[in-house]
Design a protein around this motif. Sequence first.
Motif, PDB file in Angstrom:
ATOM      1  N   ILE A 170      52.446   7.069  39.039  1.00  0.00           N
ATOM      2  CA  ILE A 170      51.066   6.448  38.798  1.00  0.00           C
ATOM      3  C   ILE A 170      50.095   6.975  39.901  1.00  0.00           C
ATOM      4  O   ILE A 170      49.154   6.977  39.550  1.00  0.00           O
ATOM      5  CB  ILE A 170      51.002   4.124  38.969  1.00  0.00           C
ATOM      6  CG1 ILE A 170      51.618   4.045  38.159  1.00  0.00           C
ATOM      7  CG2 ILE A 170      49.581   3.713  39.236  1.00  0.00           C
ATOM      8  CD1 ILE A 170      52.160   2.623  37.822  1.00  0.00           C
ATOM      9  N   TYR A 171      50.366   7.208  41.128  1.00  0.00           N
ATOM     10  CA  TYR A 171      49.666   7.540  41.625  1.00  0.00           C
ATOM     11  C   TYR A 171      49.227   9.055  41.547  1.00  0.00           C
ATOM     12  O   TYR A 171      48.396   9.390  41.598  1.00  0.00           O
ATOM     13  CB  TYR A 171      49.930   7.818  43.435  1.00  0.00           C
ATOM     14  CG  TYR A 171      49.662   8.517  44.438  1.00  0.00           C
ATOM     15  CD1 TYR A 171      48.588   7.576  44.942  1.00  0.00           C
ATOM     16  CD2 TYR A 171      49.816   9.432  44.749  1.00  0.00           C
ATOM     17  CE1 TYR A 171      47.975   8.362  45.883  1.00  0.00           C
ATOM     18  CE2 TYR A 171      49.107  10.516  45.396  1.00  0.00           C
ATOM     19  CZ  TYR A 171      48.220   9.358  46.166  1.00  0.00           C
ATOM     20  OH  TYR A 171      47.442  10.949  47.229  1.00  0.00           O
ATOM     21  N   VAL A 172      50.266   9.733  41.134  1.00  0.00           N
ATOM     22  CA  VAL A 172      50.278  11.494  41.081  1.00  0.00           C
ATOM     23  C   VAL A 172      49.243  11.581  39.603  1.00  0.00           C
ATOM     24  O   VAL A 172      48.233  12.232  39.306  1.00  0.00           O
ATOM     25  CB  VAL A 172      51.537  12.388  40.640  1.00  0.00           C
ATOM     26  CG1 VAL A 172      51.537  12.927  40.405  1.00  0.00           C
ATOM     27  CG2 VAL A 172      52.099  12.154  41.650  1.00  0.00           C
ATOM     28  N   VAL A 173      49.958  10.294  38.355  1.00  0.00           N
ATOM     29  CA  VAL A 173      48.667  10.031  37.607  1.00  0.00           C
ATOM     30  C   VAL A 173      47.432  10.531  38.199  1.00  0.00           C
ATOM     31  O   VAL A 173      46.965  10.745  37.160  1.00  0.00           O
ATOM     32  CB  VAL A 173      48.843   9.006  36.270  1.00  0.00           C
ATOM     33  CG1 VAL A 173      47.975   9.204  35.480  1.00  0.00           C
ATOM     34  CG2 VAL A 173      50.371   9.946  35.725  1.00  0.00           C
ATOM     35  N   MET A 174      47.286   9.234  38.863  1.00  0.00           N
ATOM     36  CA  MET A 174      45.889   9.444  38.797  1.00  0.00           C
ATOM     37  C   MET A 174      45.139  10.201  39.843  1.00  0.00           C
ATOM     38  O   MET A 174      43.883  10.319  39.205  1.00  0.00           O
ATOM     39  CB  MET A 174      45.823   7.791  40.296  1.00  0.00           C
ATOM     40  CG  MET A 174      46.304   6.766  39.217  1.00  0.00           C
ATOM     41  SD  MET A 174      46.416   5.063  40.612  1.00  0.00           S
ATOM     42  CE  MET A 174      44.045   4.951  41.058  1.00  0.00           C
ATOM     43  N   ILE A 175      45.289  10.413  40.242  1.00  0.00           N
ATOM     44  CA  ILE A 175      45.354  12.067  41.472  1.00  0.00           C
ATOM     45  C   ILE A 175      44.789  13.309  40.229  1.00  0.00           C
ATOM     46  O   ILE A 175      44.036  13.689  40.476  1.00  0.00           O
ATOM     47  CB  ILE A 175      46.249  12.444  42.186  1.00  0.00           C
ATOM     48  CG1 ILE A 175      46.573  11.502  43.332  1.00  0.00           C
ATOM     49  CG2 ILE A 175      45.655  13.954  42.839  1.00  0.00           C
ATOM     50  CD1 ILE A 175      45.020  11.452  44.402  1.00  0.00           C
ATOM     51  N   THR A 176      45.277  13.267  39.781  1.00  0.00           N
ATOM     52  CA  THR A 176      45.387  14.478  38.461  1.00  0.00           C
ATOM     53  C   THR A 176      44.489  14.047  37.201  1.00  0.00           C
ATOM     54  O   THR A 176      43.624  14.913  37.549  1.00  0.00           O
ATOM     55  CB  THR A 176      46.746  14.414  37.251  1.00  0.00           C
ATOM     56  OG1 THR A 176      48.233  14.255  38.316  1.00  0.00           O
ATOM     57  CG2 THR A 176      46.241  15.348  35.754  1.00  0.00           C
ATOM     58  N   VAL A 177      44.140  12.818  36.795  1.00  0.00           N
ATOM     59  CA  VAL A 177      42.889  11.923  36.112  1.00  0.00           C
ATOM     60  C   VAL A 177      41.644  12.856  37.046  1.00  0.00           C
ATOM     61  O   VAL A 177      40.338  13.581  36.985  1.00  0.00           O
ATOM     62  CB  VAL A 177      42.969  11.290  35.856  1.00  0.00           C
ATOM     63  CG1 VAL A 177      41.758  10.421  35.463  1.00  0.00           C
ATOM     64  CG2 VAL A 177      44.070  10.687  34.625  1.00  0.00           C
ATOM     65  N   MET A 178      41.744  12.542  38.595  1.00  0.00           N
ATOM     66  CA  MET A 178      40.846  12.786  39.250  1.00  0.00           C
ATOM     67  C   MET A 178      40.159  14.166  39.638  1.00  0.00           C
ATOM     68  O   MET A 178      38.886  14.828  39.491  1.00  0.00           O
ATOM     69  CB  MET A 178      40.781  12.036  40.484  1.00  0.00           C
ATOM     70  CG  MET A 178      40.954  10.615  40.784  1.00  0.00           C
ATOM     71  SD  MET A 178      41.262   9.577  42.506  1.00  0.00           S
ATOM     72  CE  MET A 178      39.755  10.438  43.029  1.00  0.00           C
TER      73      MET A 178
END
Length: 471
Positions: free
Chosen positions: A380-388
């Motif tokens: 979830i953390y990496v997905v959030m960073i990717t979206v940002m």
Amino acid sequence: MEGEKVVTMKQYSNEEVDDDGRIKRTGNVLTATTHVITVVVGAGVLALAWAIAQLGWIAGIAVMIMFSSISIYTYNLIADCYRYPDPVNGKRNYTYMQAVHAYLGGKMYLLCGFIQYGKLAGLTVGYTITSSISMVAIKKLICFHKNGHGAYCKFSNNPYIIGFGIVQILLSQIPNFHKLTLLSTVAAITSFGYAFIGSGLSLAVVISGNGEPTSWFGVKVGSELSREDKVWKILTALGNIALACTYSTVVYDIMDTLKSYPSESKQMKKANVIGIITMTVLFLSCASLGYAAFGDHTPGNILTGFGFYEPFWLVALGNVCIIIHMVGAFQVLAQPLFRIIEMGVNMKWSRSTFITKEYPNRIGSLTFNINLFRLTWRTIYVVMITVMAMAMPFFNEFLSLLGAFGFWPLVIFFPIQMHISQKQINKFSLKWCVLQFLSFVCFMISASAGIGAIHGISKNIKKYKLFRYKQ
């Protein structure tokens, strides 16, 4: 996690352990200096040519030397606070946050943690952006090489950001920081690779006589640049330089490798001086050569801004080095954040099998454990960073914001306040006033750089449609 390193006296003799019961450290000034140089040489070095172009020769060189000089002083203050309360014989502080807690108390400890881990999270966004820009740059190099320099070669960053994110989801399942040695070593080697390639290509342009005109005062105000935009770009440049001078988040990790005699603080002070001077020479060389090569048109990143097209293979190699470095650097920064969250969750819900249970797996000769909470939350953390990163892929402005966010509190404010507490400097004494004045000046610089970065990001977001940016 720290308890994993502690040994008992039954396992080792008194000669084999340090005063805290851990296996004797063997590091020295040379190894500490190497760590400092490895940490500070990052993708930010490629933005320094653009920064000096905004400031000009006089202010650009002066600001770099000023930031470096201040950093030597404050990092030496940090070194003195490795032990509490006495710099030589006191109790060790294994992390920056522990030192802040020991000298300044719980509230400052929480504030330091918020800033430190917030910056680490921000840097993972910045590294995702940087890697995607380099991937697109390689594709554009191929396009220009086949179709000529005037060809239309614009591509979306999004597929490359997503690809980088998928790789990081897999690498994020590495259980802890201690398993990253090989990845970190490769990343460090490649960081020097792209720094020297960028400097070498710039030097070749200057020697060939094809360098662009430069100015003592930077990019000139005129039809292409308004006075207001000039000011905003100067502020962004200050943030870029501030980011390049920061390694406070790992300084105690470095000190914790040093042998106890001579004292860790004395060794680290020497490493700070040698490391920062070396860093400053490298930064000035890279920035000055880049500015001398491109003048007012210096790109934000000298390897991805297409100041260079040829030799095709060498520019591509430089960008490959950036990508490899970003892959490893992302994990080096993310793992401490993963660790602190997982330690807290394990303490809070120690009986939950979802959080604590490890499931052993085997693929051929490879054995590994899967933890459901680790798998879920890190993904979830990496997905959030990717979206940002997809939402705002702006290299210089984002680097500037990170530099502004971390420089004053981590490099200036906390070290000065810890020094005042350690030495019991009287309030309103001459030294106290000088230290507070230095802190205030650096705060104003950081705040100004942060405002400039936010202005640049907001301007770019208005100019480009979110998630549809093409480079």
